[in-house]
Structures are given as structure tokens and as C-alpha cells.
Design an enzyme around this catalytic site. Structure first.
Site, PDB file in Angstrom:
ATOM      1  CB  SER A 136      47.958  38.313  43.553  1.00 47.18           C
ATOM      2  OG  SER A 136      47.928  36.903  43.646  1.00 47.18           O
ATOM      3  CE1 TYR A 149      42.760  38.801  42.030  1.00 48.78           C
ATOM      4  CE2 TYR A 149      44.336  36.996  41.898  1.00 48.78           C
ATOM      5  CZ  TYR A 149      43.799  38.072  42.571  1.00 48.78           C
ATOM      6  OH  TYR A 149      44.305  38.434  43.801  1.00 48.78           O
TER       7      TYR A 149
END
Length: 256
Positions: A136, A149
Site C-alpha cells: 500500500s 495496517y
């Protein structure tokens, strides 16, 4: 229809979002694909819609689930492995469910590491193969309220860049796919549904764009594949922005 150098693939997290779209793109290109997720019914529905799909139900937060996928990879007939399974948890760190955070780390970090090693263990000796790890743009900066995350994705990007260099002399391609905001089930699972209203339409990328960028990137042996011009610029800017400024900006954005 795209043409890829791989004939067989395995995709984790294939029951929805980027994994589901990537599976469809592989199927359209004639790539026989083993699809992995917890929800067998969704995998079977995927197999009904596309030729060449083989479901493998496995929960990657468990040792048994990870072992089942490792054993499949160890059979040695898979050209491309896509580690797409993962999820996030939104909220103030001290208020979050510790068991959920442990599962998040297990899936995003431990399972991905185990499957990456199994992939290279099969690919390096034969001198060919492709490994695509879905990370990401959050891996390049802190993300308050998505702290775990972002930390797991920082691990994924760092690991993948290292493996890219290790595997290159052996003819194996390793790529980290680093998407930005993409409308999938991630928002509902991670409790970030408000992002749809909080961020303007131009910052969102489509699952189709993200999936194609990843497949093209690993085929071309790019270390990093970043979909969308806006995120390419962001990543480039991140490299020259002081860390304190990145932290402050990220905190302001996350808290609206």
C-alpha cells in the site's frame, strides 16, 4: 486481452476486491489460477464465472490455512504467486481489539512471509517465477488510526524490495504493488467507510487499474508498482519530505 509470461497462478484474498478482479484478468488471459480465501462459496462462484479457476479454501490467520497454501505452492507448477490477502483496522490504537490486531499482523505479515518464502523456495532452483506482494502507499508514511495496517505494509514493501534484489540473479521477478485509495470491501472491513465522503473522487483508483498495474509490474520485474499518477507523485514526494512533516500531515488527513 493482455498477454502475460505466466501460465499458472495462485492468488490469495481472491474472493473480493483487487484479488477478485486480478483473478478475472488472469482468467481472461488464459492463466489457470488457484484462488485462495476463507469463503469457499465466493471462490466457487468465481470458478463458475471464469474458466481455469481452482478454489482452495484457507484461513491465512491460522497455521493450518497457511500450511495448505504452502503445500500447494510446493507442488512446483505455479508460475505466479500473488499475496493479496490482508485487512486493516481503523481507530485509536489503545481502543482496538487486541485479538483482531494479532490476526491482522498474522495475515498481513506472517502469512505473507511464509508464502513468499515457499514461492522463492520453489522458483529459485528452477530459475523462473513471479511473486507479487500487495502492499500500500500507506507503507511509505505513518497512518494514525491505521497504525498497525501501515506498519504491516511498511514491512511488506521493505521485505519485497529486498527479495526483488535477492531473486533477480536467479531469474525470478518480485514486485510490491502499492495502491492508494481503492473502492473495495477494505473500507467496510476496516471501518473506513467514511473515506468515500472524506476524499474527493480524483484520489480513488479502480480495482481494475490496480490489478492491471500489479500484473504488468511483476511481468516487467519492477520492484515497486504504484497505480495512478497521483500516487506516483505522492510516493516520489514522500522520499524528499521530512518524517516529522509526513507524520503531522498524515494525522491531519486521518482525523479530517
Amino acid at each position: 486481452m493482455a498477454a502475460y509470461p505466466f501460465r499458472t497462478a495462485l492468488v490469495t484474498g481472491a474472493s473480493s476486491g483487487i484479488g477478485e478482479v486480478m483473478t478475472a484478468q488472469l482468467a481472461d488471459a488464459g492463466v489457470a489460477t488457484t484462488v485462495v480465501a476463507r469463503r469457499l462459496d465466493r471462490l466457487e462462484a468465481l470458478a463458475e464465472r471464469h474458466d481455469g479457476i481452482t478454489p482452495l479454501a484457507a484461513d491465512l490467520s491460522t497455521d493450518d490455512g497457511q500450511r495448505a497454501v504452502v503445500d500447494r505452492i510446493a507442488e512446483g507448477d505455479i508460475d505466479l504467486v500473488v499475496n493479496n490477502a490482508g485487512f486493516g483496522t481503523n481507530g485509536d490504537f489503545h481502543e482496538l481489539d487486541p485479538d483482531r490486531l494479532a490476526d491482522e499482523i498474522e495475515v498481513n505479515v506472517a502469512a505473507l512471509t511464509r508464502l513468499s518464502q515457499a514461492s522463492l523456495r520453489a522458483m529459485v532452483p528452477r530459475g523462473s517465477g513471479y511473486l507479487l506482494n500487495v502492499s500500500s502507499v500507506a507503507s511509505f508514511q505513518p497512518a494514525p488510526q491505521l497504525a498497525v495496517y501501515a506498519a504491516t505494509k511498511a514491512y511488506v514493501t521493505s521485505l519485497t524490495e529486498s527479495l526483488h534484489e535477492e531473486a533477480a540473479p536467479h531469474g525470478v521477478h518480485v514486485t510490491a504493488l502499492c495502491p492508494g485509495l481503492t473502492k473495495t470491501e477494505f473500507q467496510s472491513v476496516s471501518n473506513t467507510d467514511t473515506y468515500a465522503d472524506q476524499f474527493p473522487s480524483f484520489v480513488w483508483t479502480s480495482p481494475d487499474e490496480v490489478a492491471r498495474c500489479g500484473l504488468d509490474g511483476v511481468a516487467a520485474n519492477r520492484a515497486l508498482a504504484v497505480p495512478g499518477a497521483q500516487y506516483k507523485v505522492m510516493v516520489a514526494t514522500t522520499n524528499i519530505t521530512p518524517r516529522w512533516l509526513r507524520r503531522r500531515a498524515s494525522s491531519i488527513v486521518q482525523r479530517g
